[in-house]
Design a protein around this motif. Structure first.
Motif, mmCIF file in Angstrom:
data_model
loop_
_atom_site.group_PDB
_atom_site.id
_atom_site.type_symbol
_atom_site.label_atom_id
_atom_site.label_comp_id
_atom_site.label_asym_id
_atom_site.label_seq_id
_atom_site.Cartn_x
_atom_site.Cartn_y
_atom_site.Cartn_z
ATOM 1 N N LEU A 66 -76.000 40.819 -34.664
ATOM 2 C CA LEU A 66 -77.398 41.019 -34.292
ATOM 3 C C LEU A 66 -77.880 39.908 -33.348
ATOM 4 C CD1 LEU A 66 -79.903 42.815 -34.852
ATOM 5 C CD2 LEU A 66 -80.439 41.311 -36.769
ATOM 6 N N HIS A 106 -70.221 41.744 -39.441
ATOM 7 C CA HIS A 106 -71.376 42.411 -40.034
ATOM 8 C C HIS A 106 -72.147 43.160 -38.938
ATOM 9 C CE1 HIS A 106 -74.475 42.497 -43.282
ATOM 10 N NE2 HIS A 106 -75.356 42.407 -42.302
ATOM 11 N N MET A 126 -80.270 49.487 -37.737
ATOM 12 C CA MET A 126 -81.712 49.623 -38.065
ATOM 13 C C MET A 126 -82.267 50.869 -37.387
ATOM 14 S SD MET A 126 -83.042 45.719 -37.668
ATOM 15 C CE MET A 126 -82.056 44.316 -38.221
ATOM 16 N N HIS A 162 -74.020 47.430 -42.411
ATOM 17 C CA HIS A 162 -75.224 47.272 -43.235
ATOM 18 C C HIS A 162 -76.260 48.275 -42.733
ATOM 19 C CE1 HIS A 162 -78.788 44.390 -44.431
ATOM 20 N NE2 HIS A 162 -78.780 45.517 -45.121
ATOM 21 N N MET A 205 -80.579 40.225 -50.024
ATOM 22 C CA MET A 205 -81.317 39.881 -48.803
ATOM 23 C C MET A 205 -82.139 38.616 -49.076
ATOM 24 S SD MET A 205 -80.447 42.122 -46.522
ATOM 25 C CE MET A 205 -81.499 41.386 -45.277
ATOM 26 N N VAL A 265 -83.921 37.283 -46.632
ATOM 27 C CA VAL A 265 -85.105 37.443 -45.767
ATOM 28 C C VAL A 265 -85.499 38.906 -45.916
ATOM 29 C CG1 VAL A 265 -84.350 35.733 -44.043
ATOM 30 C CG2 VAL A 265 -83.784 38.149 -43.697
ATOM 31 N N GLY A 294 -84.840 43.272 -41.025
ATOM 32 C CA GLY A 294 -85.482 43.754 -39.812
ATOM 33 C C GLY A 294 -85.317 42.855 -38.602
ATOM 34 N N GLN A 307 -84.884 34.474 -39.262
ATOM 35 C CA GLN A 307 -85.997 34.202 -40.187
ATOM 36 C C GLN A 307 -85.619 33.090 -41.173
ATOM 37 O OE1 GLN A 307 -88.131 37.863 -41.674
ATOM 38 N NE2 GLN A 307 -86.200 38.826 -41.098
ATOM 39 N N ASP A 332 -77.584 37.565 -47.178
ATOM 40 C CA ASP A 332 -77.860 37.974 -45.801
ATOM 41 C C ASP A 332 -79.269 37.545 -45.413
ATOM 42 O OD1 ASP A 332 -77.914 39.178 -43.348
ATOM 43 O OD2 ASP A 332 -77.800 41.235 -44.091
ATOM 44 N N GLY A 333 -79.322 36.605 -44.460
ATOM 45 C CA GLY A 333 -80.612 36.192 -43.911
ATOM 46 C C GLY A 333 -80.882 34.705 -44.066
ATOM 47 N N GLY A 334 -81.064 34.036 -42.940
ATOM 48 C CA GLY A 334 -81.439 32.617 -42.978
ATOM 49 C C GLY A 334 -80.343 31.663 -43.415
ATOM 50 N N VAL A 348 -73.394 36.020 -44.758
ATOM 51 C CA VAL A 348 -73.682 36.643 -43.467
ATOM 52 C C VAL A 348 -74.481 35.627 -42.657
ATOM 53 C CG1 VAL A 348 -74.915 38.517 -42.294
ATOM 54 C CG2 VAL A 348 -73.692 38.964 -44.437
ATOM 55 N N ALA A 349 -74.095 35.444 -41.410
ATOM 56 C CA ALA A 349 -74.825 34.484 -40.575
ATOM 57 C C ALA A 349 -74.903 35.002 -39.153
ATOM 58 C CB ALA A 349 -74.139 33.123 -40.615
#
Ligand code: DX5
Ligand code: ZN
Length: 220
Positions: free
Chosen positions: A8, A31, A35, A64, A135, A137, A140, A144, A171-173, A191-192
């Motif tokens: 992403l 990953h 969306m 995902h 998650m 974060v 979306g 974050q 997953d996230g941050g 996940v990064a």
């Protein structure tokens, strides 16, 4: 400890090269964040892009799905060659059936929980899954801030799964500051996105290794 870069945060004009680059630099999985502009506000890419990326991925392709409803798309995403398909608890009324379907299609089944969703929501599907994605974060967007309030949930899920062979993914941050606490709480797959892809391309291997080291030290 497995490091799973999210493309992403990569250059969308060269996603295949981005997959190769992180694999050549020691990551364990890739990953792919799908969306739909409905379950989450943003739209990224769909099954055609996942299928196009498959030949570039030698490790594990983890898709995902931030889409709702997901059920009508599971066959199409399995046909992309995905190794793992992760759906959200919040994305439909038939979680157990959806997870069974993913396995019947020949993929590993993952289930993701939004920050507001309790660990207890997956209690009745523990025998249907290979991976839980916590998650850290709200889904979306990349970049974050990690939600520390999710750490007890990771620990709760770790104890819920007992000796089942289920990965706990965060997953996230994820950064050098948060990889350790996530691993200590019980996560074994990080996940990064931004912490891998933001910065000098020549140092991507160092950033992946630093995340792995931070998680390993944090876990002990
Ligand atoms: C968020 C996505 C994540 C995201 C992580 O909706 O599911 O996979 O790419 O990005 P970072 O690591 O930048 O938080
Ligand atoms: Zn994701």
């Amino acid at each position: 400890m497995l490091i799973e870069p999210s493309i992403l945060s990569a250059d969308f004009a060269s996603l295949g090269e981005a997959c190769r680059l992180v694999e050549d630099n020691g990551c364990d999985r890739i990953h792919l964040d799908v969306m739909d502009g409905h379950f989450v506000p943003a739209i990224t890419f769909g099954s055609a892009t996942c299928a196009a990326l498959r030949p570039y991925i030698r490790t594990v392709m983890d898709v995902h799905l931030m889409i709702a409803p997901a059920d009508g798309h599971l066959t199409t995403f399995a046909e992309t060659g995905a190794d793992i398909i992760t759906i959200h608890v919040e994305a439909g009324p038939h979680l157990h059936l959806s997870l069974q379907t993913i396995r019947q299609l020949g993929c590993k089944a993952g289930v993701a929980l939004n920050p507001g969703t309790p660990a207890s929501s997956i209690k009745c599907v523990l025998d249907e899954i290979d991976l839980v994605c916590v998650m850290t974060v709200n889904p979306g967007a990349g970049g974050q801030k990690f939600l520390d309030c999710q750490l007890p949930k990771i620990a709760e899920i770790r104890s819920m799964i007992g000796d089942r062979p289920i990965d706990i993914q965060v997953d996230g941050g994820i950064s050098l500051l948060t990889a350790g606490p996530a691993a200590k709480a019980g996560a074994n797959v990080l996940v990064a996105g931004s912490s891998v892809f933001n910065g000098d391309k020549d140092q991507i291997g160092e950033r992946i290794q630093a995340l792995r080291d931070a998680a390993t030290i944090g876990a002990t």
